[in-house]
Motif scaffolding. Structure first.
Motif, PDB file in Angstrom:
ATOM      1  N   ARG A   6     -14.440 -32.688  23.457  1.00 15.78           N
ATOM      2  CA  ARG A   6     -13.729 -31.540  22.912  1.00 15.78           C
ATOM      3  C   ARG A   6     -14.346 -30.219  23.388  1.00 15.78           C
ATOM      4  O   ARG A   6     -13.635 -29.251  23.695  1.00 15.78           O
ATOM      5  CB  ARG A   6     -13.742 -31.607  21.382  1.00 15.78           C
ATOM      6  N   SER A   9     -13.251 -29.714  27.009  1.00 14.06           N
ATOM      7  CA  SER A   9     -11.843 -29.319  27.083  1.00 14.06           C
ATOM      8  C   SER A   9     -11.654 -27.874  26.657  1.00 14.06           C
ATOM      9  O   SER A   9     -10.894 -27.115  27.296  1.00 14.06           O
ATOM     10  CB  SER A   9     -11.008 -30.252  26.182  1.00 14.06           C
ATOM     11  N   VAL A  13     -10.109 -24.805  29.028  1.00 15.54           N
ATOM     12  CA  VAL A  13      -8.950 -23.994  28.641  1.00 15.54           C
ATOM     13  C   VAL A  13      -9.315 -22.515  28.622  1.00 15.54           C
ATOM     14  O   VAL A  13      -8.549 -21.648  29.097  1.00 15.54           O
ATOM     15  CB  VAL A  13      -8.411 -24.457  27.269  1.00 15.54           C
ATOM     16  N   CYS A  71       1.148 -18.961  26.720  1.00 27.62           N
ATOM     17  CA  CYS A  71       2.114 -19.283  25.660  1.00 27.62           C
ATOM     18  C   CYS A  71       2.004 -20.742  25.237  1.00 27.62           C
ATOM     19  O   CYS A  71       2.083 -21.071  24.048  1.00 27.62           O
ATOM     20  CB  CYS A  71       3.528 -18.958  26.143  1.00 27.62           C
ATOM     21  N   THR A  72       1.812 -21.654  26.201  1.00 29.55           N
ATOM     22  CA  THR A  72       1.675 -23.079  25.870  1.00 29.55           C
ATOM     23  C   THR A  72       0.448 -23.328  25.001  1.00 29.55           C
ATOM     24  O   THR A  72       0.501 -24.062  24.006  1.00 29.55           O
ATOM     25  CB  THR A  72       1.583 -23.906  27.159  1.00 29.55           C
ATOM     26  N   VAL A  73      -0.669 -22.691  25.366  1.00 26.16           N
ATOM     27  CA  VAL A  73      -1.886 -22.859  24.576  1.00 26.16           C
ATOM     28  C   VAL A  73      -1.707 -22.285  23.178  1.00 26.16           C
ATOM     29  O   VAL A  73      -2.132 -22.880  22.168  1.00 26.16           O
ATOM     30  CB  VAL A  73      -3.077 -22.193  25.296  1.00 26.16           C
ATOM     31  N   VAL A  75       1.148 -21.932  21.448  1.00 26.16           N
ATOM     32  CA  VAL A  75       2.053 -22.776  20.649  1.00 26.16           C
ATOM     33  C   VAL A  75       1.341 -24.042  20.185  1.00 26.16           C
ATOM     34  O   VAL A  75       1.479 -24.475  19.034  1.00 26.16           O
ATOM     35  CB  VAL A  75       3.317 -23.100  21.468  1.00 26.16           C
ATOM     36  N   THR A  76       0.569 -24.666  21.071  1.00 28.26           N
ATOM     37  CA  THR A  76      -0.150 -25.897  20.694  1.00 28.26           C
ATOM     38  C   THR A  76      -1.173 -25.618  19.602  1.00 28.26           C
ATOM     39  O   THR A  76      -1.309 -26.380  18.630  1.00 28.26           O
ATOM     40  CB  THR A  76      -0.850 -26.488  21.925  1.00 28.26           C
ATOM     41  N   ALA A  77      -1.895 -24.507  19.716  1.00 26.86           N
ATOM     42  CA  ALA A  77      -2.882 -24.167  18.689  1.00 26.86           C
ATOM     43  C   ALA A  77      -2.211 -23.875  17.350  1.00 26.86           C
ATOM     44  O   ALA A  77      -2.708 -24.281  16.289  1.00 26.86           O
ATOM     45  CB  ALA A  77      -3.704 -22.959  19.141  1.00 26.86           C
ATOM     46  N   ARG A  79       0.666 -25.148  16.290  1.00 26.81           N
ATOM     47  CA  ARG A  79       1.153 -26.414  15.726  1.00 26.81           C
ATOM     48  C   ARG A  79       0.013 -27.192  15.074  1.00 26.81           C
ATOM     49  O   ARG A  79       0.169 -27.753  13.984  1.00 26.81           O
ATOM     50  CB  ARG A  79       1.813 -27.244  16.831  1.00 26.81           C
ATOM     51  N   ARG A  80      -1.132 -27.234  15.726  1.00 26.29           N
ATOM     52  CA  ARG A  80      -2.263 -27.962  15.139  1.00 26.29           C
ATOM     53  C   ARG A  80      -2.789 -27.269  13.894  1.00 26.29           C
ATOM     54  O   ARG A  80      -3.217 -27.920  12.933  1.00 26.29           O
ATOM     55  CB  ARG A  80      -3.383 -28.096  16.170  1.00 26.29           C
TER      56      ARG A  80
END
Length: 681
Positions: A6, A9, A13, A71-73, A75-77, A79-80
């Motif tokens: 983690r 990763s 990012v 934007c992808t990062v 949105v994913t953050a 959602r989590r």
């Protein structure tokens, strides 16, 4: 561990989010230095593909790619984060009572000495197989109120009675075994049906201590009187549940007590293969309702049985869907002495519509009724087979003479007979003194010792897997372990749990010894015999040596007796443990019986028999042999006290006098000799 991955990763990012804007700003300047002027627009129209416009286009494309990644990062953050917030909202917080109890438990733990999870072996004690408790009017139900098994649903009280009935089966097998003689029935060590195993495993895995077994009648709601009709998809399953519940209440009744009447037609509808159920205690099969009426009249006028219960047990008649003549016959039944349950719509005042899950609904009022025990044919057949065990045993006359004693060997001594059973596999030939790094003790309280110090095994499933592998030295597949530890669950749903359990077991032993004792070869898990010393394996090796000894086997028998330090996995009630536990117990009982048969000194023979009774206090043959030996020594009072205490122990365990084998003089012939008899040649 997952936290290093983690961290890597997250660093990657962050690099993708920070490095491209820094490079673009450094090399090409800010993304929007200003709006283009009119002269710049005319120059771009006149010459669109020059070096400056291409550089600006590529720079804009790079900024768009970076913006999409950002934007992808984001949105994913988000959602989590929402998922974590929902999990925190659902997180159960302790109630004030739970917080108080936790505080008290923590304070008590500070003043209590720490006890390791796996300690050194305890001295031999009789295994606790459970007893069928007296019928009680109150039991603390579990939160679910019942137990779902493959093929049906049972109330908690019924499930507890099934487990108690299964314990009685093993007590009867222990009582009927003849140490020192070959088994008369090959299935006497066979495991119980799968449904029974599932129920026992579910009760064993419960987090809260189980209350004493209550009467199974507590699992049967009060039925409408005088008659109720069952309809719907679950009518037959509910009738089978009533059949099981009523017969479980008869396990402690006198032999001739009748709890349930059923017609042949209804029995054939519920259980097509009904040949073995005609002699189940408490069940009476009748041809017609006329016979049921006559039987009810005779039972209502019979004197009360000496069962210690006030009055007569309430009877129940289970019949098929009535026709016109049956309607008139039902009207003549003495309803004060019996309840009538009909399969199918009929003239009953109350009709219950039952679904396959046991939920009832009154068809006249539309109100929901109590939930009933429901069982399909397979589940009912397996559960009733446990209840029918005493009936099948009584089919053999108890006055039959025992099998003739085995002929002694050429040296004049008897040998230990080999035992039947799937768990009796050839163990590695391990010497009595071994240099193994890890000692596994499964006789008595299970324990793992490394250099004489106990190894803590935190998971109960890991300890169970270790004992299972010790019982099966040839190894076990993943399916074998899953079906033993988690019976009733599909293997593919708990395979991951098994891998976690075995990993925890390996890690616990490796931490203490730096070696791995659980190996995986040819798709089978097994204990490495070169690195582990198992007391059960040494017991099997000693028994094999005693069975094949040709000269003076007495020391070999004594080795078997000395190696046995307690019942297999004493204190644990795992669903699979009974067959190997009983097989191991019979090894040492055979050793005691053979040693006593070869002993010429009467007092020493009596001590051997008394020690054998301490190993199995429910065995009938050992008590009879010890009583006969006491009488031969002139102490008839002690013999009477011994037999009286034995009968009392059986009655407290729930074994009726009618189920107990009658003593025969043939029992004493192999062991009792005259004090002046010459020693065997």
């Amino acid at each position: 561990m997952r936290w290093p991955r983690r961290v890597v990763s997250a660093a990657f990012v962050m690099t993708l989010l920070v490095a491209p804007p820094w490079l673009l700003t450094t090399l090409a300047g800010p993304p929007l230095p200003g709006w283009p002027t009119e002269a710049q627009l005319r120059g771009w129209i006149a010459d669109p593909l020059n070096q400056r416009t291409l550089t600006a286009g590529l720079t804009c494309l790079a900024w768009l790619v970076w913006l999409g990644l950002a934007c992808t990062v984001a949105v994913t953050a988000a959602r989590r984060a929402r998922a974590r917030a929902r999990w925190l909202r659902r997180l159960p917080l302790p109630t004030p009572w739970q917080a108080t109890a936790t505080s008290m438990a923590g304070a008590a733990a500070l003043h209590t000495a720490h006890t390791p999870a796996a300690g050194p072996p305890a001295p031999p004690v009789p295994a606790s197989t459970g007893t069928l408790g007296p019928q009680s009017d109150g039991v603390e139900p579990q939160s679910s109120g019942g137990l779902t098994v493959p093929g049906g649903w049972l109330p908690d009280a019924v499930a507890q009675q099934v487990a108690a009935g299964a314990a009685l089966v093993w007590l009867r097998r222990r009582r009927a075994y003849h140490p020192g003689q070959p088994p008369t029935e090959p299935a006497e060590l066979a495991p119980l049906p799968d449904t029974v195993t599932t129920i026992r495993a579910a009760l064993t895995d419960a987090d809260t201590p189980q209350p004493p077994p209550a009467s199974a009648a507590l699992g049967l709601p009060v039925l409408p009187t005088p008659c109720v009709a069952f309809t719907g998809d679950g009518a037959e399953d509910a009738a089978r549940g009533i059949l099981l519940t009523r017969l479980l209440t008869a396990l402690r009744d006198p032999h001739d007590t009748v709890r349930l009447l059923i017609t042949h037609t209804a029995l054939a509808t519920l259980l097509p293969d009904n040949a073995m159920y005609a002699a189940i205690p408490g069940l009476r099969v009748v041809d017609t309702v006329d016979q049921a009426a006559a039987l009810l009249a005779s039972l209502s006028t019979a004197p009360p049985a000496l069962s210690g219960e006030p009055g007569h047990p309430k009877l129940m008649l289970l019949t098929d869907a009535p026709n016109a003549p049956t309607v008139a016959q039902l009207a003549t039944l003495p309803h004060a002495e019996a309840s009538v349950v009909m399969l199918g719509a009929g003239p009953a005042e109350t009709t219950w519509s039952i679904d396959r899950h046991g939920h009832t609904r009154d068809e006249h009022t539309g109100r929901a009724g109590p939930r009933l025990c429901v069982l399909n044919r397979t589940a009912a057949t397996e559960l009733l087979a446990v209840i029918a065990q005493p009936a099948r045993q009584r089919q053999h006359p108890v006055t039959e003479p025992d099998p003739p004693p085995r002929q002694p060997a050429d040296n004049g001594h008897a040998r230990i007979p080999r035992q039947a059973g799937s768990d009796r596999r050839a163990a590695p030939d391990i010497p009595a003194t071994t240099s193994a790094h890890v000692q596994v003790r499964v006789l008595g309280r299970p324990a793992v010792l490394a250099g004489g110090e106990p190894v803590t095994i935190r998971r109960s499933a890991a300890l169970q897997a270790l004992v299972f592998l010790a019982v099966h030295p040839a190894g076990a597949t993943t399916t074998d372990l899953v079906q033993a530890i988690w019976p009733g669950l599909p293997a593919h749903t708990v395979t991951g749990r098994l891998y976690t359990t075995l990993s925890d077991l390996r890690a616990a032993i490796r931490t203490a010894t730096n070696i791995t004792v659980v190996a995986h070869t040819d798709d089978r898990y097994h204990l490495d015999p070169d690195r582990v010393d198992v007391d059960l394996w040494r017991l099997h090796a000693a028994a094999h040596h005693a069975a094949t000894a040709l000269a003076d086997p007495a020391p070999a028998w004594q080795t078997v007796i000395d190696t046995y330090s307690g019942d297999l996995a004493a204190g644990h009630t795992w669903a699979w443990i009974d067959p190997p536990r009983e097989s191991t117990r019979r090894l040492v009982l055979d050793a005691y019986a053979s040693a006593a048969a070869a002993q010429t000194e009467p007092h020493h023979r009596l001590r051997l028999l008394q020690d054998a009774i301490r190993v199995d206090p429910y065995n009938h043959r050992l008590h009879q042999l010890a009583a006969d030996q006491l009488e031969a020594l002139g102490d008839a009072d002690a013999a009477a006290r011994l037999l009286h205490a034995y009968q009392t122990r059986l009655q407290l365990a729930g074994i009726r006098a009618s189920d107990q084998p009658a003593p025969t003089t043939a029992l004493t012939q192999p062991l009792i000799t005259s004090p002046t008899a010459a020693p065997p040649a």
